[in-house]
Design a protein around this motif. Sequence first.
Motif, mmCIF file in Angstrom:
data_model
loop_
_atom_site.group_PDB
_atom_site.id
_atom_site.type_symbol
_atom_site.label_atom_id
_atom_site.label_comp_id
_atom_site.label_asym_id
_atom_site.label_seq_id
_atom_site.Cartn_x
_atom_site.Cartn_y
_atom_site.Cartn_z
ATOM 1 N N ARG A 93 -48.208 1.612 13.148
ATOM 2 C CA ARG A 93 -49.199 2.658 12.918
ATOM 3 C C ARG A 93 -50.255 2.122 11.967
ATOM 4 N NH1 ARG A 93 -48.899 7.104 9.225
ATOM 5 N NH2 ARG A 93 -46.795 6.434 8.731
ATOM 6 N N PRO B 62 -41.997 7.458 16.916
ATOM 7 C CA PRO B 62 -43.041 7.094 15.944
ATOM 8 C C PRO B 62 -43.862 8.271 15.434
ATOM 9 C CG PRO B 62 -43.766 6.545 18.155
ATOM 10 C CD PRO B 62 -42.353 7.034 18.285
ATOM 11 N N PHE B 63 -43.593 9.466 15.913
ATOM 12 C CA PHE B 63 -44.356 10.628 15.466
ATOM 13 C C PHE B 63 -43.613 11.464 14.425
ATOM 14 C CE2 PHE B 63 -46.286 9.627 19.553
ATOM 15 C CZ PHE B 63 -47.631 9.633 19.212
ATOM 16 N N GLU C 137 -53.442 3.431 9.360
ATOM 17 C CA GLU C 137 -54.162 4.548 8.771
ATOM 18 C C GLU C 137 -55.191 4.030 7.774
ATOM 19 O OE1 GLU C 137 -51.220 5.827 5.125
ATOM 20 O OE2 GLU C 137 -50.918 6.753 7.073
ATOM 21 N N TYR D 202 -54.986 8.844 12.597
ATOM 22 C CA TYR D 202 -54.207 7.612 12.533
ATOM 23 C C TYR D 202 -54.261 6.935 13.902
ATOM 24 C CZ TYR D 202 -50.719 10.717 14.638
ATOM 25 O OH TYR D 202 -50.080 11.626 15.458
ATOM 26 N N PHE E 79 -44.227 1.280 21.330
ATOM 27 C CA PHE E 79 -44.849 1.427 20.017
ATOM 28 C C PHE E 79 -44.589 0.184 19.173
ATOM 29 C CE2 PHE E 79 -44.249 2.460 15.519
ATOM 30 C CZ PHE E 79 -45.459 3.050 15.209
ATOM 31 N N TYR F 76 -55.327 8.899 17.243
ATOM 32 C CA TYR F 76 -54.872 10.288 17.370
ATOM 33 C C TYR F 76 -55.565 11.211 16.376
ATOM 34 C CZ TYR F 76 -50.967 8.785 20.296
ATOM 35 O OH TYR F 76 -50.201 8.278 21.314
ATOM 36 N N ARG G 227 -51.594 15.388 17.906
ATOM 37 C CA ARG G 227 -51.335 14.193 18.707
ATOM 38 C C ARG G 227 -52.348 13.987 19.816
ATOM 39 N NH1 ARG G 227 -45.603 12.877 21.124
ATOM 40 N NH2 ARG G 227 -47.068 11.649 22.338
ATOM 41 N N GLU H 83 -48.723 8.591 5.275
ATOM 42 C CA GLU H 83 -47.537 7.782 4.982
ATOM 43 C C GLU H 83 -46.564 8.552 4.089
ATOM 44 O OE1 GLU H 83 -46.329 3.381 3.426
ATOM 45 O OE2 GLU H 83 -47.902 4.451 2.398
ATOM 46 N N HIS I 226 -52.025 4.424 16.677
ATOM 47 C CA HIS I 226 -50.795 3.745 17.067
ATOM 48 C C HIS I 226 -51.155 2.477 17.832
ATOM 49 C CE1 HIS I 226 -47.511 7.099 16.789
ATOM 50 N NE2 HIS I 226 -48.057 6.790 15.629
#
Length: 168
Positions: A151, A62-63, A153, A137, A148, A105, A109, A160, A139
């Motif tokens: 996300r 997811p990162f 934001e 953002y 996960f 985060y 990270r 994105e 998670h």
Amino acid sequence: MAGFRVLPIDSKLAEAVRSTLKSPQYGHPAHVETASGYGPCRACLKQFRAGEEDRILFTFNPFQGLDEYPSPGPVFIHAKSCAGFSKSGQFPEELKSLPLTLEAYGENRWIIARERPSAAEIESSVERLLQTSGVLYIHVRNTEAGCFIARIERNSGTTENLLLSTCS
Ligand SMILES: [Zn+2]
């Protein structure tokens, strides 16, 4: 309200999983099964109907596009195409009843804050985390499984676009 968006995994990535039955990011084989649990699906962000719907399990980082340090983990999506969640300013209804951990985060990270809101507190928790200094953002993870889910934001965020560019 400042406004937020809950972002599912990229629709192109989900379609790639369905057509290749591999993790697009890692090449590991994906696994198709009848859903034995609620999931949720990381594309439409709805729960699976256990025993009725087929789902695909694959490895996902997811990162990607957000940070160079990956954290691959297992996620599920519907085996059949589904409409990716796209409602702005709303938290997906079917996620609210799940045990959720919100991880906020910042740069590199770094986890700046973490909350475990009840269903009624989720939206105010999201707003509070996004207003916290340094947070880029959030998670959403399942508190019991650690996996996960999605996300979040700010509505005006640019992360994105960054992510989409690496998934296309
Ligand atoms: Zn779905």
